[in-house]
Design a protein around this motif. Structure first.
Motif, mmCIF file in Angstrom:
data_model
loop_
_atom_site.group_PDB
_atom_site.id
_atom_site.type_symbol
_atom_site.label_atom_id
_atom_site.label_comp_id
_atom_site.label_asym_id
_atom_site.label_seq_id
_atom_site.Cartn_x
_atom_site.Cartn_y
_atom_site.Cartn_z
ATOM 1 N N LEU A 1 11.566 1.739 1.409
ATOM 2 C CA LEU A 1 10.711 0.605 1.793
ATOM 3 C C LEU A 1 9.603 0.390 0.759
ATOM 4 C CD1 LEU A 1 9.649 -1.466 3.892
ATOM 5 C CD2 LEU A 1 8.562 0.434 5.082
ATOM 6 N N GLY A 2 8.975 1.477 0.322
ATOM 7 C CA GLY A 2 7.905 1.385 -0.674
ATOM 8 C C GLY A 2 8.428 0.843 -1.999
ATOM 9 N N ALA A 3 9.637 1.265 -2.374
ATOM 10 C CA ALA A 3 10.228 0.816 -3.637
ATOM 11 C C ALA A 3 10.574 -0.674 -3.573
ATOM 12 C CB ALA A 3 11.477 1.638 -3.947
ATOM 13 N N GLN A 4 11.141 -1.101 -2.457
ATOM 14 C CA GLN A 4 11.447 -2.536 -2.291
ATOM 15 C C GLN A 4 10.168 -3.371 -2.340
ATOM 16 O OE1 GLN A 4 13.694 -3.536 1.231
ATOM 17 N NE2 GLN A 4 15.000 -1.740 1.051
ATOM 18 N N THR A 5 9.130 -2.844 -1.703
ATOM 19 C CA THR A 5 7.850 -3.560 -1.655
ATOM 20 C C THR A 5 7.273 -3.715 -3.066
ATOM 21 O OG1 THR A 5 7.427 -2.715 0.555
ATOM 22 C CG2 THR A 5 5.509 -3.449 -0.697
ATOM 23 N N MET A 6 7.297 -2.619 -3.821
ATOM 24 C CA MET A 6 6.749 -2.652 -5.184
ATOM 25 C C MET A 6 7.560 -3.613 -6.056
ATOM 26 S SD MET A 6 4.369 -1.319 -7.219
ATOM 27 C CE MET A 6 3.685 0.202 -6.597
ATOM 28 N N ILE B 1 -2.574 -9.437 -5.802
ATOM 29 C CA ILE B 1 -1.549 -8.385 -5.799
ATOM 30 C C ILE B 1 -1.644 -7.572 -4.513
ATOM 31 C CG2 ILE B 1 -0.827 -6.238 -6.959
ATOM 32 C CD1 ILE B 1 -1.388 -7.636 -9.604
ATOM 33 N N CYS B 2 -2.873 -7.342 -4.062
ATOM 34 C CA CYS B 2 -3.065 -6.631 -2.791
ATOM 35 C C CYS B 2 -2.392 -7.416 -1.664
ATOM 36 C CB CYS B 2 -4.561 -6.459 -2.518
ATOM 37 S SG CYS B 2 -4.875 -5.311 -1.198
ATOM 38 N N GLY B 3 -2.571 -8.729 -1.686
ATOM 39 C CA GLY B 3 -1.946 -9.589 -0.681
ATOM 40 C C GLY B 3 -0.424 -9.541 -0.756
ATOM 41 N N LEU B 4 0.097 -9.547 -1.978
ATOM 42 C CA LEU B 4 1.560 -9.466 -2.141
ATOM 43 C C LEU B 4 2.096 -8.148 -1.589
ATOM 44 C CD1 LEU B 4 2.082 -10.918 -5.746
ATOM 45 C CD2 LEU B 4 2.978 -11.879 -3.613
ATOM 46 N N LEU B 5 1.370 -7.064 -1.844
ATOM 47 C CA LEU B 5 1.806 -5.753 -1.341
ATOM 48 C C LEU B 5 1.842 -5.757 0.185
ATOM 49 C CD1 LEU B 5 -0.210 -3.343 -3.686
ATOM 50 C CD2 LEU B 5 2.287 -3.545 -3.617
ATOM 51 N N GLU B 6 0.799 -6.301 0.798
ATOM 52 C CA GLU B 6 0.754 -6.389 2.263
ATOM 53 C C GLU B 6 1.938 -7.211 2.782
ATOM 54 O OE1 GLU B 6 -2.613 -4.384 3.953
ATOM 55 O OE2 GLU B 6 -1.154 -5.599 5.021
ATOM 56 N N PHE B 7 2.129 -8.355 2.158
ATOM 57 C CA PHE B 7 3.166 -9.293 2.599
ATOM 58 C C PHE B 7 4.553 -8.678 2.439
ATOM 59 C CE2 PHE B 7 6.074 -12.806 1.265
ATOM 60 C CZ PHE B 7 6.200 -13.409 2.505
ATOM 61 N N GLU B 8 4.826 -8.169 1.248
ATOM 62 C CA GLU B 8 6.158 -7.646 0.980
ATOM 63 C C GLU B 8 6.439 -6.382 1.802
ATOM 64 O OE1 GLU B 8 8.251 -9.372 -0.419
ATOM 65 O OE2 GLU B 8 7.220 -10.713 -1.799
ATOM 66 N N GLY B 9 5.403 -5.582 2.027
ATOM 67 C CA GLY B 9 5.574 -4.363 2.817
ATOM 68 C C GLY B 9 5.752 -4.678 4.288
ATOM 69 N N ARG B 10 4.832 -5.429 4.824
ATOM 70 C CA ARG B 10 4.836 -5.677 6.276
ATOM 71 C C ARG B 10 6.031 -6.497 6.709
ATOM 72 N NH1 ARG B 10 -0.038 -4.945 9.668
ATOM 73 N NH2 ARG B 10 -1.558 -3.849 8.407
ATOM 74 N N ARG B 11 6.455 -7.453 5.880
ATOM 75 C CA ARG B 11 7.585 -8.270 6.352
ATOM 76 C C ARG B 11 8.873 -7.461 6.378
ATOM 77 N NH1 ARG B 11 10.409 -12.074 2.643
ATOM 78 N NH2 ARG B 11 10.257 -11.313 0.518
ATOM 79 N N ARG B 12 8.858 -6.330 5.678
ATOM 80 C CA ARG B 12 10.013 -5.425 5.737
ATOM 81 C C ARG B 12 9.853 -4.356 6.817
ATOM 82 N NH1 ARG B 12 9.788 -7.114 0.553
ATOM 83 N NH2 ARG B 12 11.791 -7.499 -0.432
ATOM 84 N N GLY B 13 8.690 -4.289 7.436
ATOM 85 C CA GLY B 13 8.523 -3.341 8.537
ATOM 86 C C GLY B 13 7.514 -2.230 8.299
ATOM 87 N N SER B 14 6.810 -2.245 7.148
ATOM 88 C CA SER B 14 5.769 -1.233 6.938
ATOM 89 C C SER B 14 4.674 -1.434 7.976
ATOM 90 C CB SER B 14 5.189 -1.392 5.525
ATOM 91 O OG SER B 14 4.115 -0.498 5.338
ATOM 92 N N GLU B 15 4.180 -0.316 8.558
ATOM 93 C CA GLU B 15 3.152 -0.457 9.588
ATOM 94 C C GLU B 15 1.806 -0.793 8.965
ATOM 95 O OE1 GLU B 15 3.489 3.104 12.102
ATOM 96 O OE2 GLU B 15 5.632 2.845 11.806
ATOM 97 N N SER C 1 5.002 6.703 1.502
ATOM 98 C CA SER C 1 5.468 6.717 0.112
ATOM 99 C C SER C 1 4.264 6.526 -0.806
ATOM 100 C CB SER C 1 6.486 5.599 -0.118
ATOM 101 O OG SER C 1 5.893 4.335 0.124
ATOM 102 N N ASP C 2 4.457 6.788 -2.084
ATOM 103 C CA ASP C 2 3.352 6.754 -3.047
ATOM 104 C C ASP C 2 3.943 6.446 -4.430
ATOM 105 O OD1 ASP C 2 1.070 7.201 -4.543
ATOM 106 O OD2 ASP C 2 1.023 9.374 -4.218
ATOM 107 N N ILE C 3 3.821 5.193 -4.863
ATOM 108 C CA ILE C 3 4.496 4.754 -6.089
ATOM 109 C C ILE C 3 3.485 4.085 -7.023
ATOM 110 C CG2 ILE C 3 6.340 3.264 -7.014
ATOM 111 C CD1 ILE C 3 7.623 3.294 -4.214
#
Ligand SMILES: [Mn+2]
Length: 449
Positions: free
Chosen positions: A202-207, A223-237, A282-284
């Motif tokens: 999930l972290g890799a897809q988000t990045m 970029i912070c907004g993109l990370l939130e968007f890409e992560g959360r829409r995939r299911g990151s809490e 995750s931590d990338i």
């Protein structure tokens, strides 16, 4: 009634991999470990676990809540402001008693904050014999803890001095439980390994998706907004930690958290971010040019660091037994060699070269990774690792503005992936879904020639 409705915290995209029975197995293992720690004359042990408290950013405005990992590890509970007590005799046959202290919500609280999980829901993972409101904690401990009791707790260095002092006076001995939990936590079960694969994927897809949308953005905040968007829409809490999003020379501040400066099209940006899913993180870290085009200096330094990163992955994969301290020494040797070849380090004296490499990269190459981003801090990095231990590999290079070699001044990079020791030998790369190759990064950005 509203308050009795069950609120299941189930992520439909990535459900939790941990079966209810696994929490019981963890408690059993912990009790077994702690039985070896009791002192002569002690007749029973009591483990007192304090959950995370809800904290507020302003009146009535709570911070995002995250349960303490050690607490969640033992009982699966993700509700704020709880306590969990395990009492156990010292005989082989002694069965532990588990007590949960949690407040039910009133109808009024439920109206504002929603229902809590039901008692039955909590019981599935926490398997308690009694549920009491938190104001009964001390009263209960008065009865349970005596001078024949070894108490292990996570209450030290918390905001709860009262509980800590109370336990100190009542018990025969009071010790921190943290290291014992971390000894278990550092070695992942197969279900936990699947949890790590999920969150790292999930972290890799988000990045990757963030990079593909980040060409020519004007500010780090975007970029912070993109990370939130890409992560959360995939299911990151939530994001696993406040991300480092550092354009240009700001990348040299290793924990730069402002993420609000303008980005210039000639800069590269360093993004260190992770996802939080079902209690695992995750931590990338990736670096890329904002315009999608590398300058010669930016590219050659990037390739020098990427070489080190890839050598480290191979080195770790081929080690007889992975040991993070050995990986760290190897990083410094590789950085020294690679930066000398680039001309970033001018010395030819081997000792001086290592010293200069350490100046350019002042941090360790690895930390353990799991339920917390800097997981299992009490576990030494100077030990041979068994299978199913997850950790990061993250060489970096931060060239100060007064570095003798002018062309690389002010460039800061880190390349960070998540890996785990594998039961079939070697390491498994958990974050393979995000590219490191400079041309592949350009492909993502749509700027490859
Ligand atoms: Mn890291």
């Amino acid at each position: 009634m509203l308050r009795n409705q069950q609120r299941k915290i189930i992520n439909s995209l990535w459900p939790s991999r941990i079966p209810n029975e696994e929490y019981g197995l963890r408690r059993e293992k912990l009790v077994k470990l702690l039985k070896k720690e009791v002192k002569t004359g002690e007749k029973q042990m009591v483990i007192v676990m304090k959950g995370a408290k809800r904290s507020y950013i302003a009146p009535d405005v709570p911070h995002a809540f995250r349960q303490k990992s050690h607490f969640r590890y033992l009982n699966g509970i993700t509700t704020p402001d709880c306590y969990y007590v395990i009492q156990c005799g010292l005989q082989e046959s002694s069965k532990p008693t588990n007590l949960l202290f949690a407040n039910r919500r009133t109808d009024y609280e439920t109206l504002w904050e929603g229902p809590l999980p039901s008692e039955t829901e909590w019981e599935k993972t926490a398997n308690f014999s009694e549920l009491s409101p938190t104001n009964r904690l001390i009263q209960t401990l008065e009865k349970v803890v005596d001078k024949g009791t070894a108490v292990f707790s996570n209450t030290a260095a918390s905001d709860d001095d009262f509980l800590e002092n109370f336990l100190k006076t009542k018990a025969n001995s009071l010790s921190s439980v943290d290291h014992f939990i971390e000894r278990l936590l550092v070695i992942k079960s197969d279900n936990e390994m699947d949890s790590m694969r999920d969150v790292c994927n999930l972290g890799a897809q988000t990045m990757s998706s963030m990079i593909s949308g980040a060409k020519n953005v004007h500010n780090e905040n975007a970029i912070c907004g993109l990370l939130e968007f890409e992560g959360r829409r995939r299911g990151s809490e939530m994001q696993a930690y406040p991300p480092v999003i550092a354009g240009g020379v700001r990348a040299n501040t290793i924990h730069y958290l402002d993420a609000n400066a303008d980005l210039s099209p000639t800069e590269t940006v360093l993004v260190d971010a992770g996802c939080d899913l079902n209690g695992y993180v995750s931590d990338i870290t990736r670096c890329f040019p904002i315009s999608g085009h590398w300058s010669d200096a930016q590219l050659s330094l990037y390739e020098a660091l990427l070489y080190v990163h890839e050598q480290l992955l191979t080195y770790a994969h081929n080690m007889e037994k992975v040991r993070l301290s050995a990986l760290f020494r190897r990083m410094n040797e590789l950085l020294a060699a690679s930066f000398s070849e680039l001309g970033l380090i001018k010395s030819t004296d081997p000792k001086e070269m290592i010293h200069l490499a350490e100046k350019l990269c002042p941090h360790h190459v690895s930390h353990y990774l799991g339920m917390d981003v800097h997981d299992c801090a009490t576990v030494s990095r100077d030990v041979d690792l068994p299978a199913n231990v997850s950790f990061t590999i993250e060489p970096g290079c931060y060239v100060p503005m007064d570095w003798p070699v002018k062309e690389f001044r002010g460039i800061g990079y880190r390349i960070e992936d998540d890996v785990a020791t594998s039961s079939s030998g070697g390491i498994e790369l958990l974050t393979a879904a995000v590219p490191r190759d400079p041309l592949e990064i350009q492909r993502l950005m749509g700027t490859a020639e």
